[in-house]
Design a protein around this motif. Structure first.
Motif, PDB file in Angstrom:
ATOM      1  N   GLU A   1       0.743  -1.336   0.082  1.00  0.00           N
ATOM      2  CA  GLU A   1       0.430   0.327   0.003  1.00  0.00           C
ATOM      3  C   GLU A   1       1.027   1.412  -0.044  1.00  0.00           C
ATOM      4  OE1 GLU A   1      -2.773  -0.318   3.653  1.00  0.00           O
ATOM      5  OE2 GLU A   1      -3.802  -2.258   2.650  1.00  0.00           O
ATOM      6  N   ALA A   2       2.000   1.436   0.685  1.00  0.00           N
ATOM      7  CA  ALA A   2       2.894   2.465   0.526  1.00  0.00           C
ATOM      8  C   ALA A   2       3.648   2.928  -0.499  1.00  0.00           C
ATOM      9  CB  ALA A   2       3.969   2.137   1.716  1.00  0.00           C
ATOM     10  N   LEU A   3       4.001   1.711  -1.270  1.00  0.00           N
ATOM     11  CA  LEU A   3       4.823   2.236  -2.490  1.00  0.00           C
ATOM     12  C   LEU A   3       4.575   2.415  -3.355  1.00  0.00           C
ATOM     13  CD1 LEU A   3       7.775  -0.511  -1.886  1.00  0.00           C
ATOM     14  CD2 LEU A   3       7.372   1.522  -1.722  1.00  0.00           C
ATOM     15  N   SER A   4       2.894   1.425  -3.158  1.00  0.00           N
ATOM     16  CA  SER A   4       1.450   2.108  -4.090  1.00  0.00           C
ATOM     17  C   SER A   4       1.309   3.725  -4.500  1.00  0.00           C
ATOM     18  CB  SER A   4       0.553   1.230  -4.192  1.00  0.00           C
ATOM     19  OG  SER A   4      -0.572   1.540  -3.043  1.00  0.00           O
ATOM     20  N   LYS A   5       1.273   4.009  -3.507  1.00  0.00           N
ATOM     21  CA  LYS A   5       0.894   5.341  -2.993  1.00  0.00           C
ATOM     22  C   LYS A   5       2.265   6.328  -3.440  1.00  0.00           C
ATOM     23  CE  LYS A   5      -2.548   4.708   0.066  1.00  0.00           C
ATOM     24  NZ  LYS A   5      -2.922   4.437   1.049  1.00  0.00           N
ATOM     25  N   LYS A   6       3.863   5.892  -2.876  1.00  0.00           N
ATOM     26  CA  LYS A   6       4.827   6.532  -3.721  1.00  0.00           C
ATOM     27  C   LYS A   6       4.675   6.857  -4.933  1.00  0.00           C
ATOM     28  CE  LYS A   6       7.752   5.328   0.394  1.00  0.00           C
ATOM     29  NZ  LYS A   6       7.769   7.079   0.806  1.00  0.00           N
ATOM     30  N   SER A   7       5.087   8.757  -4.817  1.00  0.00           N
ATOM     31  CA  SER A   7       5.058   9.122  -6.087  1.00  0.00           C
ATOM     32  C   SER A   7       6.385   9.539  -7.187  1.00  0.00           C
ATOM     33  CB  SER A   7       4.320  10.976  -6.280  1.00  0.00           C
ATOM     34  OG  SER A   7       5.193  11.774  -5.594  1.00  0.00           O
ATOM     35  N   LYS A   8       7.474   8.683  -6.439  1.00  0.00           N
ATOM     36  CA  LYS A   8       8.902   9.187  -6.102  1.00  0.00           C
ATOM     37  C   LYS A   8       9.796   8.060  -5.585  1.00  0.00           C
ATOM     38  CE  LYS A   8      12.911  11.887  -5.710  1.00  0.00           C
ATOM     39  NZ  LYS A   8      13.395  14.060  -6.113  1.00  0.00           N
ATOM     40  N   LYS A   9      10.202   6.947  -6.976  1.00  0.00           N
ATOM     41  CA  LYS A   9      11.040   5.776  -5.737  1.00  0.00           C
ATOM     42  C   LYS A   9      12.397   6.588  -5.312  1.00  0.00           C
ATOM     43  CE  LYS A   9       8.627   3.194  -9.217  1.00  0.00           C
ATOM     44  NZ  LYS A   9       7.630   3.923  -9.721  1.00  0.00           N
ATOM     45  N   CYS A  10      12.838   5.385  -4.384  1.00  0.00           N
ATOM     46  CA  CYS A  10      13.848   5.429  -3.529  1.00  0.00           C
ATOM     47  C   CYS A  10      14.449   4.058  -2.952  1.00  0.00           C
ATOM     48  CB  CYS A  10      13.217   6.693  -2.244  1.00  0.00           C
ATOM     49  SG  CYS A  10      11.828   5.911  -1.885  1.00  0.00           S
ATOM     50  N   MET A  11      15.323   4.328  -1.951  1.00  0.00           N
ATOM     51  CA  MET A  11      16.045   3.324  -1.363  1.00  0.00           C
ATOM     52  C   MET A  11      15.026   2.804  -0.107  1.00  0.00           C
ATOM     53  SD  MET A  11      18.268   2.509  -2.911  1.00  0.00           S
ATOM     54  CE  MET A  11      19.446   1.205  -2.635  1.00  0.00           C
ATOM     55  N   ILE A  12      14.346   0.960   0.212  1.00  0.00           N
ATOM     56  CA  ILE A  12      13.875   1.301   0.966  1.00  0.00           C
ATOM     57  C   ILE A  12      15.127   0.434   1.997  1.00  0.00           C
ATOM     58  CG2 ILE A  12      12.521  -0.405   2.336  1.00  0.00           C
ATOM     59  CD1 ILE A  12      11.010   2.039   0.609  1.00  0.00           C
ATOM     60  N   ALA A  13      15.030   1.007   2.633  1.00  0.00           N
ATOM     61  CA  ALA A  13      16.179  -0.276   4.527  1.00  0.00           C
ATOM     62  C   ALA A  13      15.481  -0.814   4.747  1.00  0.00           C
ATOM     63  CB  ALA A  13      17.378   0.909   4.637  1.00  0.00           C
ATOM     64  N   THR A  14      16.561  -2.080   5.337  1.00  0.00           N
ATOM     65  CA  THR A  14      15.506  -2.747   6.561  1.00  0.00           C
ATOM     66  C   THR A  14      16.839  -3.458   7.386  1.00  0.00           C
ATOM     67  OG1 THR A  14      14.743  -4.796   6.978  1.00  0.00           O
ATOM     68  CG2 THR A  14      15.889  -4.437   4.911  1.00  0.00           C
ATOM     69  N   GLY A  15      17.048  -3.786   8.299  1.00  0.00           N
ATOM     70  CA  GLY A  15      17.698  -4.814   9.510  1.00  0.00           C
ATOM     71  C   GLY A  15      18.338  -3.721  10.390  1.00  0.00           C
ATOM     72  N   ALA A  16      17.817  -2.278  10.029  1.00  0.00           N
ATOM     73  CA  ALA A  16      18.675  -1.812  11.796  1.00  0.00           C
ATOM     74  C   ALA A  16      18.687  -2.068  13.364  1.00  0.00           C
ATOM     75  CB  ALA A  16      18.363   0.238  11.373  1.00  0.00           C
ATOM     76  N   MET A  17      17.198  -2.687  13.390  1.00  0.00           N
ATOM     77  CA  MET A  17      16.997  -3.066  14.486  1.00  0.00           C
ATOM     78  C   MET A  17      16.611  -4.318  14.569  1.00  0.00           C
ATOM     79  SD  MET A  17      16.999  -0.342  16.291  1.00  0.00           S
ATOM     80  CE  MET A  17      15.816  -0.868  17.993  1.00  0.00           C
TER      81      MET A  17
END
Length: 302
Positions: free
Chosen positions: A70-86
């Motif tokens: 849902e979140a990515l379908s609404k984003k108008s600009k592509k970006c990097m998604i980060a995971t693993g910090a916590m």
């Protein structure tokens, strides 16, 4: 290659919970809470993060994939998604639930990039998706390496694959054309803050042709929650060191190694000599940069 994956069912139980959001304001996400890796220094145990239950009892964000879609379908600009910090996205439970893999599929579907941090060789299961993401956008695989000596590694990071195995993962990622970053942190005072340890890890970095390397200074941090766990493990494995820690650091948050300057100089010189991105700011900028069309650097498309 599946038979090489670490498959240690150390967790006793897990809980399921639905969340309202999955992405932070800086596009970071965690699909699990808690961890079963058992690293004796883990800052994520700190009470400041609101862990109100046993850290090893994993909380599964059951609607994480849906929320991300849902979140990515609404984003108008592509970006990097980060995971693993916590929480490591490849805790053993991931082998069964495949939450991380399904999130990667969503990221690929919408053409976003991924910067993923782990200590687990289970990430090799998803190398097919990671390669596709990098071909379309950008993928950066980040691996934590703290301890070259394998026997010591088993004490400090007991429930994950060995440092040598993680080096092999970095090699596989390089062969796949995926840029890699090594987190050489934390380095524990009086335990692995020596030139032999640092040199061994740097040699792995050179062989694996890593793109970037970062430290947060040579040392570690302790605060309420993880301090108690760390001291408990010192009593078990290094009983003579607890007194040394209390004498030098008392209840300080930042525990900088006495060898900080010398080891930092070695690391900086190594990175400069091998054309490796060095520094927290510089590495974070590299990982966060989403390439515009035709902006992929040719070195990463081998």
């Amino acid at each position: 290659m599946c038979d090489q994956y670490v498959n240690e069912r150390k967790h006793k139980t897990y809980t399921e919970k639905e969340y309202k959001t999955i992405l932070s304001s800086k596009n970071n996400m965690n699909v699990y809470r808690g961890c079963t890796h058992g690293c004796i220094y883990c800052d994520s145990r700190s009470e400041i993060y609101g862990m109100t239950y046993t850290f090893e009892n994993i909380e599964v964000k059951t609607n994480a994939v849906k929320l991300l879609d849902e979140a990515l379908s609404k984003k108008s600009k592509k970006c990097m998604i980060a995971t693993g910090a916590m929480t490591d996205p490849y805790i053993p439970l991931e082998k069964e639930l495949e939450q991380t893999r399904r999130c990667l599929e969503v990221i690929e579907k919408y053409g976003f990039g991924i910067a993923i941090l782990t200590k687990s060789d289970l990430i090799l299961r998803d190398i097919d998706i990671l390669k596709r993401i990098h071909k379309k956008a950008k993928c950066v695989v980040q691996m934590t390496l703290t301890t070259y000596d394998e026997e010591l590694c088993k004490i400090l990071e007991p429930n994950v694959c060995s440092t040598k195995r993680r080096f092999e993962v970095l090699m596989e990622m390089h062969k796949a054309g995926i840029p890699t970053v090594v987190w050489m942190t934390p380095i524990l005072p009086f335990i692995n803050d020596n030139e032999e340890n640092i040199s061994g890890i740097l040699d792995y970095c050179k062989q694996a042709k890593v793109t970037g390397l970062l430290t947060f200074g040579i040392g570690m941090t302790l605060r309420h929650g993880n301090r108690e766990y760390f001291f408990k493990k010192l009593d078990e494995h290094f009983p003579e060191l607890k007194k040394e820690y209390m004498k030098k650091y008392s209840l300080s948050y930042e525990l900088r190694s006495p060898n900080h300057q010398k080891l930092t100089r070695i690391i900086k010189n190594f990175c400069k000599g091998n054309n490796i991105i060095y520094g927290v700011k510089e590495v974070f900028e590299f990982c966060a940069h989403f390439p515009e069309q035709n902006d992929q650097i040719s070195i990463f498309n081998i």
